[in-house]
Design an enzyme around this catalytic site. Structure first.
Site, PDB file in Angstrom:
ATOM      1  N   ARG A 127      23.543  -4.017  -6.937  1.00 13.97           N
ATOM      2  CA  ARG A 127      22.835  -4.840  -7.943  1.00 13.97           C
ATOM      3  C   ARG A 127      21.817  -5.799  -7.333  1.00 13.97           C
ATOM      4  NH1 ARG A 127      27.913  -4.712  -9.980  1.00 13.97           N
ATOM      5  NH2 ARG A 127      28.107  -3.415 -11.829  1.00 13.97           N
ATOM      6  N   LYS A 149       6.581  -6.389  -6.228  1.00 11.97           N
ATOM      7  CA  LYS A 149       6.622  -5.117  -6.960  1.00 11.97           C
ATOM      8  C   LYS A 149       7.120  -4.053  -5.991  1.00 11.97           C
ATOM      9  CE  LYS A 149       2.477  -4.680  -9.157  1.00 11.97           C
ATOM     10  NZ  LYS A 149       1.566  -3.956 -10.056  1.00 11.97           N
ATOM     11  N   GLU A 191      -9.158  -3.209  -0.127  1.00 18.07           N
ATOM     12  CA  GLU A 191      -8.408  -4.172  -0.956  1.00 18.07           C
ATOM     13  C   GLU A 191      -8.826  -5.610  -0.617  1.00 18.07           C
ATOM     14  OE1 GLU A 191      -6.689  -3.450  -3.511  1.00 18.07           O
ATOM     15  OE2 GLU A 191      -5.642  -1.550  -3.224  1.00 18.07           O
ATOM     16  N   LYS A 233      -3.573 -13.303  -3.058  1.00 15.34           N
ATOM     17  CA  LYS A 233      -2.630 -12.504  -3.847  1.00 15.34           C
ATOM     18  C   LYS A 233      -1.426 -13.374  -4.214  1.00 15.34           C
ATOM     19  CE  LYS A 233      -0.147  -8.541  -4.941  1.00 15.34           C
ATOM     20  NZ  LYS A 233       0.259  -7.191  -4.654  1.00 15.34           N
ATOM     21  N   GLU A 243       3.114  -9.990 -14.081  1.00 16.90           N
ATOM     22  CA  GLU A 243       1.887  -9.284 -14.450  1.00 16.90           C
ATOM     23  C   GLU A 243       1.625  -9.259 -15.951  1.00 16.90           C
ATOM     24  OE1 GLU A 243       1.407  -5.757 -12.118  1.00 16.90           O
ATOM     25  OE2 GLU A 243      -0.401  -5.193 -13.193  1.00 16.90           O
ATOM     26  N   ARG A 247      -2.527 -11.819 -13.163  1.00  9.19           N
ATOM     27  CA  ARG A 247      -2.360 -10.784 -12.136  1.00  9.19           C
ATOM     28  C   ARG A 247      -3.270  -9.585 -12.405  1.00  9.19           C
ATOM     29  NH1 ARG A 247       3.475  -9.973  -9.259  1.00  9.19           N
ATOM     30  NH2 ARG A 247       3.063  -8.126  -8.047  1.00  9.19           N
ATOM     31  N   ASN A 251      -6.827  -6.097 -10.566  1.00  9.47           N
ATOM     32  CA  ASN A 251      -7.122  -4.712 -10.905  1.00  9.47           C
ATOM     33  C   ASN A 251      -8.605  -4.367 -10.903  1.00  9.47           C
ATOM     34  OD1 ASN A 251      -4.462  -3.858 -11.142  1.00  9.47           O
ATOM     35  ND2 ASN A 251      -4.302  -4.664 -13.210  1.00  9.47           N
ATOM     36  N   HIS A 254      -9.717  -0.858  -9.986  1.00 11.24           N
ATOM     37  CA  HIS A 254      -8.525  -0.016 -10.055  1.00 11.24           C
ATOM     38  C   HIS A 254      -8.454   0.858 -11.301  1.00 11.24           C
ATOM     39  CE1 HIS A 254      -7.243  -2.160  -6.557  1.00 11.24           C
ATOM     40  NE2 HIS A 254      -6.070  -1.547  -6.523  1.00 11.24           N
ATOM     41  N   HIS A 258      -7.780   4.302  -9.932  1.00 15.23           N
ATOM     42  CA  HIS A 258      -6.557   5.069 -10.186  1.00 15.23           C
ATOM     43  C   HIS A 258      -6.873   6.440 -10.777  1.00 15.23           C
ATOM     44  CE1 HIS A 258      -3.886   1.233 -10.290  1.00 15.23           C
ATOM     45  NE2 HIS A 258      -3.814   1.834  -9.116  1.00 15.23           N
ATOM     46  N   HIS A 270      -6.045   5.667  -1.545  1.00  8.37           N
ATOM     47  CA  HIS A 270      -6.128   4.595  -2.538  1.00  8.37           C
ATOM     48  C   HIS A 270      -7.318   3.650  -2.277  1.00  8.37           C
ATOM     49  CE1 HIS A 270      -4.762   1.673  -5.464  1.00  8.37           C
ATOM     50  NE2 HIS A 270      -4.802   0.735  -4.543  1.00  8.37           N
TER      51      HIS A 270
HETATM   52  N1  LIG Z   1       4.062  -2.994  -4.281  1.00  8.35           N
HETATM   53  C1  LIG Z   1       2.805  -3.275  -4.460  1.00  8.35           C
HETATM   54  O1  LIG Z   1       2.440  -4.313  -5.008  1.00  8.35           O
HETATM   55  C2  LIG Z   1       1.779  -2.328  -3.922  1.00  8.35           C
HETATM   56  C3  LIG Z   1       0.431  -2.698  -3.878  1.00  8.35           C
HETATM   57  C4  LIG Z   1      -0.470  -1.812  -3.337  1.00  8.35           C
HETATM   58  C5  LIG Z   1      -0.043  -0.587  -2.845  1.00  8.35           C
HETATM   59  N2  LIG Z   1       1.271  -0.256  -2.904  1.00  8.35           N
HETATM   60  C6  LIG Z   1       1.761   1.025  -2.367  1.00  8.35           C
HETATM   61  O2  LIG Z   1       1.547   1.023  -0.982  1.00  8.35           O
HETATM   62  C7  LIG Z   1       1.448   2.371  -0.529  1.00  8.35           C
HETATM   63  C8  LIG Z   1       0.306   2.494   0.433  1.00  8.35           C
HETATM   64  O3  LIG Z   1       0.536   1.639   1.529  1.00  8.35           O
HETATM   65  P1  LIG Z   1      -0.132   1.962   2.944  1.00  8.35           P
HETATM   66  O4  LIG Z   1      -1.572   2.183   2.759  1.00  8.35           O
HETATM   67  O5  LIG Z   1       0.333   0.924   3.877  1.00  8.35           O
HETATM   68  O6  LIG Z   1       0.460   3.395   3.278  1.00  8.35           O
HETATM   69  P2  LIG Z   1       1.610   3.858   4.282  1.00  8.35           P
HETATM   70  O7  LIG Z   1       2.807   3.032   4.184  1.00  8.35           O
HETATM   71  O8  LIG Z   1       1.744   5.320   4.074  1.00  8.35           O
HETATM   72  O9  LIG Z   1       0.960   3.592   5.720  1.00  8.35           O
HETATM   73  C9  LIG Z   1      -0.186   4.314   6.074  1.00  8.35           C
HETATM   74  C10 LIG Z   1       0.045   5.098   7.375  1.00  8.35           C
HETATM   75  O10 LIG Z   1      -0.061   4.195   8.470  1.00  8.35           O
HETATM   76  C11 LIG Z   1       1.110   4.283   9.301  1.00  8.35           C
HETATM   77  N3  LIG Z   1       1.277   2.962   9.883  1.00  8.35           N
HETATM   78  C12 LIG Z   1       1.651   1.816   9.241  1.00  8.35           C
HETATM   79  N4  LIG Z   1       1.554   0.781  10.091  1.00  8.35           N
HETATM   80  C13 LIG Z   1       1.120   1.265  11.277  1.00  8.35           C
HETATM   81  C14 LIG Z   1       0.786   0.675  12.518  1.00  8.35           C
HETATM   82  N5  LIG Z   1       0.840  -0.646  12.722  1.00  8.35           N
HETATM   83  N6  LIG Z   1       0.377   1.480  13.516  1.00  8.35           N
HETATM   84  C15 LIG Z   1       0.263   2.830  13.310  1.00  8.35           C
HETATM   85  N7  LIG Z   1       0.538   3.435  12.166  1.00  8.35           N
HETATM   86  C16 LIG Z   1       0.954   2.663  11.147  1.00  8.35           C
HETATM   87  C17 LIG Z   1       2.186   4.767   8.368  1.00  8.35           C
HETATM   88  O11 LIG Z   1       3.223   5.383   9.082  1.00  8.35           O
HETATM   89  C18 LIG Z   1       1.419   5.741   7.493  1.00  8.35           C
HETATM   90  O12 LIG Z   1       1.278   6.979   8.153  1.00  8.35           O
HETATM   91  C19 LIG Z   1       1.283   3.222  -1.771  1.00  8.35           C
HETATM   92  O13 LIG Z   1       2.479   3.925  -2.026  1.00  8.35           O
HETATM   93  C20 LIG Z   1       1.018   2.207  -2.874  1.00  8.35           C
HETATM   94  O14 LIG Z   1       1.487   2.643  -4.123  1.00  8.35           O
HETATM   95  C21 LIG Z   1       2.188  -1.099  -3.430  1.00  8.35           C
HETATM   96 ZN   LIG Z   2      -4.802  -1.292  -4.880  1.00 10.31          ZN
END
Ligand SMILES: NC(=O)c1ccc[n+]([C@@H]2O[C@H](COP(=O)([O-])OP(=O)(O)OC[C@H]3O[C@@H](n4cnc5c(N)ncnc54)[C@H](O)[C@@H]3O)[C@@H](O)[C@H]2O)c1
Ligand SMILES: [Zn+2]
Length: 364
Positions: A127, A149, A191, A233, A243, A247, A251, A254, A258, A270
């Site tokens: 939980r 999130k 971003e 942020k 949100e 918040r 977007n 986006h 998206h 993205h």
């Molecule tokens: N929760 C939220 O508010 C929120 C906001 C924006 C995006 N997201 C989510 O985040 C995800 C995208 O995140 P991302 O772009 O970090 O992708 P990711 O986590 O896939 O990382 C990108 C790549 O970089 C590698 N990597 C990460 N750090 C590294 C480092 N220091 N050195 C070498 N390699 C490294 C990872 O292994 C991966 O292959 C999506 O799923 C998206 O939906 C969530």
């Molecule tokens: Zn984004």
């Protein structure tokens, strides 16, 4: 609130869930020492991915061992495909077998995928237990690790299953960005530009001025940019944790972004979709008389300097693009609502854009 290395996220609705974001080169090595003081005797479960584990996971485990702390590491495959139910269930199984308790701590060490997955496990196992974010991608440092999130994808769409679950702390170490592949780095930069364009003209100006050193990943310059972008942020999240209003300003770019991602079947990254989305939405803003041409040109110039896309990808021409637009989470009654820049550093939310205008801008 922002101090030298620290941003305090004060949640209006629940002050007891407020937390710190520490942005500092080298902070990764300090984490075991910090936690030693706060988490004595409690089990720590480190969740990371297959790329980050060998780079930073093993070192962090050794740090915990040196402090005499009980930490274990669980690795998921790198990539978006890990944001699925099977991975969550496998982690539940491993953590339960390893004796996870309500006073255990989960650490998410990785990019946004690890943060979303480990955060969702933390939100739901027993939980809900506490977790810490150690974001290692630029996108995760400025965006996904802040705000609580968490969640996974569903075959009907991205991020459809999840929760709001705030971390107890975020430790962002800009020096780990040195190993981040170039494409992932620029993904995060998109971003950063978005949030500066939407909310902070002075950060936007600083990025314009420091673009070259940012691309060279100079740790000092990066630390400031990460702290400012994460701080923006955080300030939005502080006043709109769930949100419902402010918040939405996050977007910018986006709504179209998206839709572009969806019609590319998520082959488009993205950040690249957000950069192109920001340009297209800003063209719409110019056409509607909301944004002036000079500010639009500044945006284009900065994105180009940072080697981010400014033209719509081919997928924007697909018929499916318009249906993808209207199923966006921000749509109301099937019509997409846009968040448009009205200047550098400011935006307006809830704009209804005629479909004809969207078509015109894409066709250009
Ligand atoms: N929760 C939220 O508010 C929120 C906001 C924006 C995006 N997201 C989510 O985040 C995800 C995208 O995140 P991302 O772009 O970090 O992708 P990711 O986590 O896939 O990382 C990108 C790549 O970089 C590698 N990597 C990460 N750090 C590294 C480092 N220091 N050195 C070498 N390699 C490294 C990872 O292994 C991966 O292959 C999506 O799923 C998206 O939906 C969530
Ligand atoms: Zn984004």
């Amino acid at each position: 609130m922002v101090s030298d290395h620290k941003i305090r996220v004060r949640l209006e609705a629940a002050p007891d869930r407020s937390y710190d974001i520490i942005v500092k080169p080298g902070v990764l090595n300090d984490v075991p020492g910090f936690l030693k003081a706060q988490w004595k005797g409690k089990n720590i479960y480190l969740i990371t991915d297959s790329h980050v584990a060998p780079l930073y996971g093993a070192g962090l485990l050794r740090g915990f061992a040196r402090e005499g702390m009980n930490a274990r590491l669980f690795e998921i495959p790198a990539g978006e495909a890990s944001k699925r139910e099977a991975i969550i269930h496998s982690l539940y199984g491993k953590l339960l077998a390893a004796g996870v308790r309500r006073d255990s701590l989960i650490i998410a060490l990785g990019g946004g995928v690890v943060g979303d997955v480990a955060g969702f496990v933390a939100a739901t196992i027993l939980r809900g237990i506490r977790y810490i974010q150690i974001p290692t991608s630029l996108l995760a440092q400025v965006d996904s690790s802040v705000g609580g999130k968490v969640g996974i994808d569903h075959r009907s769409g991205k991020n459809l299953i999840g929760a709001f679950h705030q971390p107890v702390a975020v430790y962002a170490d800009p020096s780990v960005l040195g190993t981040l592949p170039d494409i992932e780095f620029r993904n995060g930069l998109a971003e950063v530009v978005k949030i500066a364009a939407a909310l902070d003209a002075s950060l936007f100006e600083r990025i314009e001025r420091d673009a070259v050193t940012i691309l060279q990943k100079s740790p000092g310059v990066l630390a400031r940019v990460v702290k400012d972008a994460a701080g923006l942020k955080a300030s939005v999240v502080e006043s709109d944790e769930f949100e419902t209003g402010l918040r939405k300003s996050l977007n910018v770019g986006h709504t179209i972004g998206h839709a572009l991602e969806a019609v590319s079947d998520y082959t488009l990254k993205h950040g690249m979709a957000v950069a192109a989305g920001t340009v297209l939405e800003s063209m719409i803003a110019v056409e509607m008389g909301i944004l002036d041409r000079a500010n639009f040109d500044r945006l284009i110039h900065l994105l180009q300097t940072l080697r981010l896309p400014v033209a719509p990808p081919k997928v924007a021409k697909k018929k499916k693009f318009f249906s993808a637009l209207s199923v966006d989470k921000k749509s109301e009654g099937g019509r997409p609502r846009f968040v448009l820049l009205n200047a550098i550093g400011s935006c307006v939310v809830g704009i209804d854009v005629p479909a004809e205008l969207i078509r015109k801008v894409i066709a250009r």
